[in-house]
Design a protein around this motif. Structure first.
Motif, PDB file in Angstrom:
ATOM      1  N   GLU A   1      61.160  -0.031  35.121  1.00  0.00           N
ATOM      2  CA  GLU A   1      61.425  -0.937  33.998  1.00  0.00           C
ATOM      3  C   GLU A   1      60.224  -1.831  33.682  1.00  0.00           C
ATOM      4  N   ILE A   2      59.372  -2.080  34.639  1.00  0.00           N
ATOM      5  CA  ILE A   2      58.129  -2.833  34.391  1.00  0.00           C
ATOM      6  C   ILE A   2      57.055  -1.885  33.856  1.00  0.00           C
ATOM      7  N   ALA A   3      56.925  -0.720  34.474  1.00  0.00           N
ATOM      8  CA  ALA A   3      55.918   0.254  34.030  1.00  0.00           C
ATOM      9  C   ALA A   3      56.154   0.666  32.577  1.00  0.00           C
ATOM     10  N   GLN A   4      57.407   0.668  32.133  1.00  0.00           N
ATOM     11  CA  GLN A   4      57.707   1.024  30.747  1.00  0.00           C
ATOM     12  C   GLN A   4      57.167  -0.003  29.764  1.00  0.00           C
ATOM     13  N   GLN A   5      56.847  -1.183  30.238  1.00  0.00           N
ATOM     14  CA  GLN A   5      56.310  -2.232  29.375  1.00  0.00           C
ATOM     15  C   GLN A   5      54.782  -2.238  29.400  1.00  0.00           C
ATOM     16  N   MET A   6      54.210  -1.141  29.870  1.00  0.00           N
ATOM     17  CA  MET A   6      52.761  -1.037  29.962  1.00  0.00           C
ATOM     18  C   MET A   6      52.257   0.090  29.076  1.00  0.00           C
ATOM     19  N   ILE A   7      51.089  -0.146  28.512  1.00  0.00           N
ATOM     20  CA  ILE A   7      50.379   0.861  27.725  1.00  0.00           C
ATOM     21  C   ILE A   7      48.994   1.016  28.340  1.00  0.00           C
ATOM     22  N   VAL A   8      48.551   2.236  28.435  1.00  0.00           N
ATOM     23  CA  VAL A   8      47.199   2.525  28.903  1.00  0.00           C
ATOM     24  C   VAL A   8      46.437   3.113  27.731  1.00  0.00           C
ATOM     25  N   ILE A   9      45.227   2.609  27.502  1.00  0.00           N
ATOM     26  CA  ILE A   9      44.368   3.150  26.447  1.00  0.00           C
ATOM     27  C   ILE A   9      43.098   3.665  27.109  1.00  0.00           C
ATOM     28  N   SER A  10      42.865   4.947  26.934  1.00  0.00           N
ATOM     29  CA  SER A  10      41.750   5.631  27.569  1.00  0.00           C
ATOM     30  C   SER A  10      40.731   6.063  26.526  1.00  0.00           C
ATOM     31  N   ALA A  11      39.486   6.165  26.937  1.00  0.00           N
ATOM     32  CA  ALA A  11      38.443   6.693  26.052  1.00  0.00           C
ATOM     33  C   ALA A  11      38.477   8.222  26.011  1.00  0.00           C
ATOM     34  N   ASP A  12      39.252   8.819  26.904  1.00  0.00           N
ATOM     35  CA  ASP A  12      39.364  10.279  26.935  1.00  0.00           C
ATOM     36  C   ASP A  12      40.330  10.765  25.859  1.00  0.00           C
ATOM     37  N   SER A  13      40.204  12.001  25.488  1.00  0.00           N
ATOM     38  CA  SER A  13      41.153  12.594  24.546  1.00  0.00           C
ATOM     39  C   SER A  13      42.520  12.709  25.226  1.00  0.00           C
ATOM     40  N   ASN A  14      43.551  12.839  24.421  1.00  0.00           N
ATOM     41  CA  ASN A  14      44.892  13.030  24.980  1.00  0.00           C
ATOM     42  C   ASN A  14      44.947  14.280  25.853  1.00  0.00           C
ATOM     43  N   GLU A  15      44.253  15.323  25.422  1.00  0.00           N
ATOM     44  CA  GLU A  15      44.246  16.572  26.175  1.00  0.00           C
ATOM     45  C   GLU A  15      43.610  16.384  27.547  1.00  0.00           C
ATOM     46  N   GLU A  16      42.490  15.665  27.594  1.00  0.00           N
ATOM     47  CA  GLU A  16      41.807  15.408  28.866  1.00  0.00           C
ATOM     48  C   GLU A  16      42.709  14.597  29.795  1.00  0.00           C
ATOM     49  N   THR A  17      43.364  13.584  29.258  1.00  0.00           N
ATOM     50  CA  THR A  17      44.246  12.753  30.079  1.00  0.00           C
ATOM     51  C   THR A  17      45.421  13.565  30.606  1.00  0.00           C
ATOM     52  N   GLN A  18      46.037  14.362  29.742  1.00  0.00           N
ATOM     53  CA  GLN A  18      47.167  15.191  30.166  1.00  0.00           C
ATOM     54  C   GLN A  18      46.734  16.200  31.230  1.00  0.00           C
ATOM     55  N   SER A  19      45.555  16.771  31.065  1.00  0.00           N
ATOM     56  CA  SER A  19      45.033  17.721  32.041  1.00  0.00           C
ATOM     57  C   SER A  19      44.830  17.043  33.391  1.00  0.00           C
ATOM     58  N   TRP A  20      44.239  15.847  33.387  1.00  0.00           N
ATOM     59  CA  TRP A  20      44.045  15.111  34.640  1.00  0.00           C
ATOM     60  C   TRP A  20      45.385  14.772  35.285  1.00  0.00           C
ATOM     61  N   MET A  21      46.349  14.309  34.482  1.00  0.00           N
ATOM     62  CA  MET A  21      47.652  13.942  35.029  1.00  0.00           C
ATOM     63  C   MET A  21      48.336  15.148  35.665  1.00  0.00           C
ATOM     64  N   LYS A  22      48.210  16.290  35.049  1.00  0.00           N
ATOM     65  CA  LYS A  22      48.804  17.509  35.602  1.00  0.00           C
ATOM     66  C   LYS A  22      48.118  17.879  36.918  1.00  0.00           C
ATOM     67  N   ARG A  23      46.775  17.859  36.934  1.00  0.00           N
ATOM     68  CA  ARG A  23      46.029  18.188  38.165  1.00  0.00           C
ATOM     69  C   ARG A  23      46.349  17.217  39.292  1.00  0.00           C
ATOM     70  N   ALA A  24      46.496  15.933  38.955  1.00  0.00           N
ATOM     71  CA  ALA A  24      46.728  14.902  39.962  1.00  0.00           C
ATOM     72  C   ALA A  24      48.211  14.743  40.310  1.00  0.00           C
ATOM     73  N   GLY A  25      49.079  15.423  39.572  1.00  0.00           N
ATOM     74  CA  GLY A  25      50.510  15.305  39.833  1.00  0.00           C
ATOM     75  C   GLY A  25      51.080  13.945  39.458  1.00  0.00           C
ATOM     76  N   VAL A  26      50.511  13.319  38.435  1.00  0.00           N
ATOM     77  CA  VAL A  26      50.949  11.987  38.019  1.00  0.00           C
ATOM     78  C   VAL A  26      52.001  12.106  36.917  1.00  0.00           C
ATOM     79  N   GLU A  27      53.143  11.517  37.167  1.00  0.00           N
ATOM     80  CA  GLU A  27      54.191  11.382  36.147  1.00  0.00           C
ATOM     81  C   GLU A  27      54.479   9.893  36.048  1.00  0.00           C
ATOM     82  N   THR A  28      54.316   9.335  34.877  1.00  0.00           N
ATOM     83  CA  THR A  28      54.434   7.898  34.723  1.00  0.00           C
ATOM     84  C   THR A  28      55.281   7.538  33.505  1.00  0.00           C
ATOM     85  N   PRO A  29      56.039   6.438  33.602  1.00  0.00           N
ATOM     86  CA  PRO A  29      56.768   5.955  32.423  1.00  0.00           C
ATOM     87  C   PRO A  29      55.866   5.165  31.464  1.00  0.00           C
TER      88      PRO A  29
END
Length: 100
Positions: free
Chosen positions: A30-58
């Motif tokens: 419920e706290i993490a849902q109130q957070m936004i992350v803004i990256s300089a990477d493309s959405n595709e790059e971020t999604q690829s990293w999250m998949k490789r790292a096994g990160v699932e986040t709200p």
């Protein structure tokens, strides 16, 4: 209520990626849902990293590859001090805190 925006103008930032992993594993959803992350990477790059790292986040993760938002909100400054920034925004849309 509040909104926390974490941004980093550095491409493939290890600091930002580590922060995403740390916050995801240590904050209640419920706290993490109130957070936004803004990256300089493309959405595709971020999604690829999250998949490789096994990160699932709200947290919502957005791309600012042209650094427009980060420049407007002082995450990128003219003397080239580029680092991760945290903004806390209240329900009125006012930035209460900005830390680099």
């Amino acid at each position: 209520k509040f909104l926390v925006v974490v941004s980093d103008p550095r491409r493939q930032s290890g600091d930002l990626r580590q922060a995403i992993q740390y916050l995801t594993s240590n904050l209640p959803p419920e706290i993490a849902q109130q957070m936004i992350v803004i990256s300089a990477d493309s959405n595709e790059e971020t999604q690829s990293w999250m998949k490789r790292a096994g990160v699932e986040t709200p947290m919502r993760i957005f791309s600012d590859s042209k650094l427009e938002w980060m420049t407007m909100y002082s995450s990128v400054v003219s003397d080239e001090r580029w680092s991760m920034s945290v903004h806390v925004i209240d329900t009125e849309g006012t930035i209460q805190t900005h830390e680099r």
